[in-house]
Design an enzyme around this catalytic site. Structure first.
Site, PDB file in Angstrom:
ATOM      1  N   ASP A  64       4.716  -0.097   5.129  1.00  0.00           N
ATOM      2  CA  ASP A  64       3.642  -0.170   4.143  1.00  0.00           C
ATOM      3  C   ASP A  64       3.189  -1.627   4.235  1.00  0.00           C
ATOM      4  O   ASP A  64       3.830  -2.532   3.700  1.00  0.00           O
ATOM      5  CB  ASP A  64       4.168   0.185   2.748  1.00  0.00           C
ATOM      6  CG  ASP A  64       3.068   0.108   1.694  1.00  0.00           C
ATOM      7  OD1 ASP A  64       2.008  -0.484   1.987  1.00  0.00           O
ATOM      8  OD2 ASP A  64       3.277   0.622   0.587  1.00  0.00           O
ATOM      9  N   TYR A  68     -22.823   8.736  11.605  1.00  0.00           N
ATOM     10  CA  TYR A  68     -21.761   9.631  11.106  1.00  0.00           C
ATOM     11  C   TYR A  68     -20.625   9.719  12.128  1.00  0.00           C
ATOM     12  O   TYR A  68     -19.455   9.627  11.792  1.00  0.00           O
ATOM     13  CB  TYR A  68     -22.356  11.019  10.849  1.00  0.00           C
ATOM     14  CG  TYR A  68     -21.412  11.947  10.133  1.00  0.00           C
ATOM     15  CD1 TYR A  68     -21.466  12.073   8.740  1.00  0.00           C
ATOM     16  CD2 TYR A  68     -20.462  12.690  10.829  1.00  0.00           C
ATOM     17  CE1 TYR A  68     -20.602  12.920   8.068  1.00  0.00           C
ATOM     18  CE2 TYR A  68     -19.595  13.538  10.159  1.00  0.00           C
ATOM     19  CZ  TYR A  68     -19.671  13.649   8.783  1.00  0.00           C
ATOM     20  OH  TYR A  68     -18.819  14.483   8.120  1.00  0.00           O
ATOM     21  N   LYS A  91      -5.782  -5.510   0.138  1.00  0.00           N
ATOM     22  CA  LYS A  91      -4.928  -6.682   0.018  1.00  0.00           C
ATOM     23  C   LYS A  91      -5.166  -7.565   1.244  1.00  0.00           C
ATOM     24  O   LYS A  91      -6.141  -8.292   1.278  1.00  0.00           O
ATOM     25  CB  LYS A  91      -3.459  -6.271  -0.121  1.00  0.00           C
ATOM     26  CG  LYS A  91      -3.065  -5.704  -1.482  1.00  0.00           C
ATOM     27  CD  LYS A  91      -3.691  -4.399  -1.823  1.00  0.00           C
ATOM     28  CE  LYS A  91      -3.160  -3.735  -3.049  1.00  0.00           C
ATOM     29  NZ  LYS A  91      -2.418  -2.519  -2.795  1.00  0.00           N
ATOM     30  N   PHE A 123       6.262   1.450  -3.378  1.00  0.00           N
ATOM     31  CA  PHE A 123       5.221   1.090  -4.341  1.00  0.00           C
ATOM     32  C   PHE A 123       4.915   2.325  -5.197  1.00  0.00           C
ATOM     33  O   PHE A 123       5.172   3.449  -4.785  1.00  0.00           O
ATOM     34  CB  PHE A 123       3.978   0.618  -3.583  1.00  0.00           C
ATOM     35  CG  PHE A 123       2.841   0.248  -4.482  1.00  0.00           C
ATOM     36  CD1 PHE A 123       2.950  -0.826  -5.364  1.00  0.00           C
ATOM     37  CD2 PHE A 123       1.662   0.973  -4.478  1.00  0.00           C
ATOM     38  CE1 PHE A 123       1.909  -1.160  -6.204  1.00  0.00           C
ATOM     39  CE2 PHE A 123       0.611   0.632  -5.318  1.00  0.00           C
ATOM     40  CZ  PHE A 123       0.738  -0.426  -6.181  1.00  0.00           C
ATOM     41  N   ASP A 124       4.333   2.144  -6.398  1.00  0.00           N
ATOM     42  CA  ASP A 124       4.229   3.303  -7.310  1.00  0.00           C
ATOM     43  C   ASP A 124       3.358   4.447  -6.770  1.00  0.00           C
ATOM     44  O   ASP A 124       3.712   5.616  -6.925  1.00  0.00           O
ATOM     45  CB  ASP A 124       3.882   2.907  -8.749  1.00  0.00           C
ATOM     46  CG  ASP A 124       2.645   2.054  -8.893  1.00  0.00           C
ATOM     47  OD1 ASP A 124       1.904   1.934  -7.900  1.00  0.00           O
ATOM     48  OD2 ASP A 124       2.415   1.517  -9.992  1.00  0.00           O
ATOM     49  N   HIS A 176       0.800   3.496 -19.322  1.00  0.00           N
ATOM     50  CA  HIS A 176       0.369   2.110 -19.499  1.00  0.00           C
ATOM     51  C   HIS A 176      -1.141   1.942 -19.321  1.00  0.00           C
ATOM     52  O   HIS A 176      -1.730   1.038 -19.881  1.00  0.00           O
ATOM     53  CB  HIS A 176       1.136   1.169 -18.560  1.00  0.00           C
ATOM     54  CG  HIS A 176       1.032   1.528 -17.120  1.00  0.00           C
ATOM     55  ND1 HIS A 176       1.604   2.662 -16.602  1.00  0.00           N
ATOM     56  CD2 HIS A 176       0.403   0.927 -16.081  1.00  0.00           C
ATOM     57  CE1 HIS A 176       1.341   2.725 -15.311  1.00  0.00           C
ATOM     58  NE2 HIS A 176       0.611   1.695 -14.971  1.00  0.00           N
ATOM     59  N   ALA A 221       0.556  -3.500   3.366  1.00  0.00           N
ATOM     60  CA  ALA A 221      -0.512  -4.062   2.520  1.00  0.00           C
ATOM     61  C   ALA A 221      -0.553  -5.600   2.567  1.00  0.00           C
ATOM     62  O   ALA A 221      -1.626  -6.182   2.581  1.00  0.00           O
ATOM     63  CB  ALA A 221      -0.345  -3.584   1.079  1.00  0.00           C
TER      64      ALA A 221
HETATM   65  C1  LIG Z   1      -1.934  -1.383  -3.304  1.00  0.00           C
HETATM   66  C2  LIG Z   1      -0.779  -0.841  -2.584  1.00  0.00           C
HETATM   67  C3  LIG Z   1      -0.759   0.482  -2.123  1.00  0.00           C
HETATM   68  C4  LIG Z   1      -1.866   1.464  -2.428  1.00  0.00           C
HETATM   69  O1  LIG Z   1      -3.068   1.051  -1.888  1.00  0.00           O
HETATM   70  P1  LIG Z   1      -4.479   1.348  -2.592  1.00  0.00           P
HETATM   71  O2  LIG Z   1      -5.445   0.712  -1.630  1.00  0.00           O
HETATM   72  O3  LIG Z   1      -4.459   0.696  -3.932  1.00  0.00           O
HETATM   73  O4  LIG Z   1      -4.623   2.816  -2.659  1.00  0.00           O
HETATM   74  C5  LIG Z   1       0.348   0.882  -1.423  1.00  0.00           C
HETATM   75  N1  LIG Z   1       1.385   0.065  -1.190  1.00  0.00           N
HETATM   76  C6  LIG Z   1       1.388  -1.211  -1.600  1.00  0.00           C
HETATM   77  C7  LIG Z   1       2.557  -2.094  -1.323  1.00  0.00           C
HETATM   78  C8  LIG Z   1       0.313  -1.708  -2.327  1.00  0.00           C
HETATM   79  O5  LIG Z   1       0.356  -2.967  -2.768  1.00  0.00           O
END
Ligand SMILES: *Cc1c(COP(=O)(O)O)cnc(C)c1O
Length: 472
Positions: free
Chosen positions: A224, A81, A267, A133-134, A459, A226
């Protein structure tokens, strides 16, 4: 071979730099089964069971294939933990890559967003970015702030082969930082690559200039990150000053330009789950850590198992391997050629994580509020069992209660996302052949009408029905 040769040699053999050790059977269905399945889910591809899909290009998130070294690291995971050995390895790998001293693991990227924004922003503030990103936008808005996108002008032309359409518009960034609302700007976030902008990369020159502007105005800059490795690969290919660097060296420089990062390890962590928040400022990290403990878990696991931390750490090391990135780029280019040969336009130039089909142009007989992107996605499923996702007016548009158009998306796209190391060239050839058959009979593809629309994120949950075309 020198390192230079391994990532610079354009004539290198085009085989995938791995072979298959574990296989997962994929379903093969009949057209009749697919017709039935589509009717059952009311023509919403999110409703399908994965067992009904032959080639699943819905997302590149958490769908990659792990390496033998990742699985082995997972077995060695320490599930303590507090103070887990796996956390220490994870932290060391992230520190080494990013230079950020404070590393907070989270279960996925959006948790990092929520924790950072709740700790740094106050209601009424503004965030700026190349394209949020959304989920990033949703987390900004959830705490009463506003997310403003400042994409470069080149991003608007879908057909040009401009190399860095993910760049931020530096002039508008500077105007905002000097303008009347400057005091309300809480942070700037640069998304690498721009997922909301068709996976287009950001140049190091643009990132460095944005960083200098932010520093000059005392506004923190976050990445960000990813798809940081895919962005770095495209920089080594197309930005002259970085030609002789490895993707890893470029990535290290990118992180060093910012004050911290938000990371979805689903990603470019090549993991099924995981993420982290990396920060330079220990005082901010301490505030974030309190929220982390309350909502994700103790700071040495942050909502992840020890094995997940190990798999992400190993994935972060593998993902900047130039041979892997070259192969990934080659895969995307191969599919791009098949798509163009089928007579379908894509958002140019193709990135690495996905291709974006121009459905609006392919299906001019379908009006925006009859969802040409969705129509193409349904047809790809019917014809070849391929799942993709619409990014057009179903995702971004609005209609009134009678289904009459209010606003349409700027363009009607379908995304074919490419899971990492998962599908081979024969799967992609199947996608190419399916698309060619669909494009050939394009006049007969019906549009769709919404029959049930949830108020939020429609969607994912909406129901539709086909509207056969009856002539002009
Ligand atoms: C997927 C993604 C996120 C969110 O990450 P999750 O692991 O799906 O919560 C944020 N920003 C970008 C550019 C992404 O592609």
């Amino acid at each position: 071979m020198t390192e230079r040769n391994t990532y610079q040699d354009r004539k290198g053999t085009k085989v995938e730099p791995y072979r298959i050790k574990v296989v997962e059977p994929i379903p093969v269905t009949t057209r009749e089964q697919r017709e039935q399945a589509l009717r059952r889910v009311h023509y919403n591809l999110f409703g399908l069971r994965a067992d009904e899909v032959t080639v699943d290009l819905l997302t590149d998130s958490g769908t990659g294939a792990l390496s033998a070294a990742q699985w082995a690291a997972g077995f060695a995971g320490d599930e303590s933990y507090a103070g887990s050995r796996s956390f220490h390895r994870f932290r060391d790998v992230v520190r080494d890559l990013t230079s950020y001293p404070c590393v907070l693991p989270v279960h996925q990227g959006r948790a990092a967003e929520r924790i950072l924004f709740s700790s740094l922003l106050a209601p009424g503030q503004i965030t700026l970015g190349n394209t949020h990103f959304d989920t990033t936008r949703a987390n900004v808005e959830l705490i009463g702030c506003r997310a403003v996108d400042l994409p470069c002008a080149e991003a608007r032309d879908l057909d040009s082969d401009e190399r860095f359409k993910g760049n931020i518009d530096l002039r508008r960034l500077e105007e905002a930082l000097r303008g009347p609302d400057a005091r309300r700007i809480g942070l700037v976030v640069m998304t690498l690559t721009s997922n909301g902008g068709a996976g287009q990369p950001v140049s190091m020159d643009n990132l460095a200039r944005a960083a200098a502007l932010c520093r000059g105005h005392g506004v923190p800059l976050f990445l960000d990150a990813a798809r940081f490795a895919e962005n770095a690969w495209l920089v080594t290919r197309h930005e002259a000053a970085y030609r002789d660097m490895s993707p890893r060296q470029v990535a290290e420089r990118a992180f060093r330009l910012a004050d911290g990062c938000l990371m979805s390890a689903k990603k470019d962590g090549i993991a099924h789950i995981g993420g982290f928040l990396g920060l330079r400022d220990p005082a901010l990290a301490e505030r974030c850590e309190l929220l982390l403990i309350a909502t994700e878990g103790f700071p040495t696991y942050g909502g992840l198992a020890g094995r997940d931390l190990e798999m992400v750490a190993q994935g972060l090391v593998e993902v900047t391997d130039p041979r892997y990135l070259r192969s990934r780029a080659e895969t995307a280019r191969h599919l791009a050629r098949l798509v163009r040969d089928a007579g379908v336009d894509i958002v140019e130039p193709p990135g690495l994580h996905a291709l974006y089909l121009n459905a609006g142009r392919l299906l001019p007989h379908i009006a925006a509020h009859r969802f040409p992107g969705h129509a193409l996605a349904c047809q790809l499923y019917l014809e070849g069992g391929i799942r993709s996702v619409e990014l057009g007016s179903l995702y971004l548009g609005e209609e009134d209660e009678n289904g009459e158009p209010v606003t349409a998306a700027p363009c009607e796209l379908v995304r074919l996302a490419l899971p990492r190391r998962t599908y081979g060239l024969s799967h992609l050839n199947h996608v190419g052949e399916t698309l060619a058959a669909v494009a050939k009979a394009r006049e007969r593809i019906p549009g769709y009408r919404l029959v049930e629309r949830p108020a939020l994120l429609r969607h994912f949950r909406c129901k539709l029905e086909p509207v056969p075309w009856t002539g002009p």
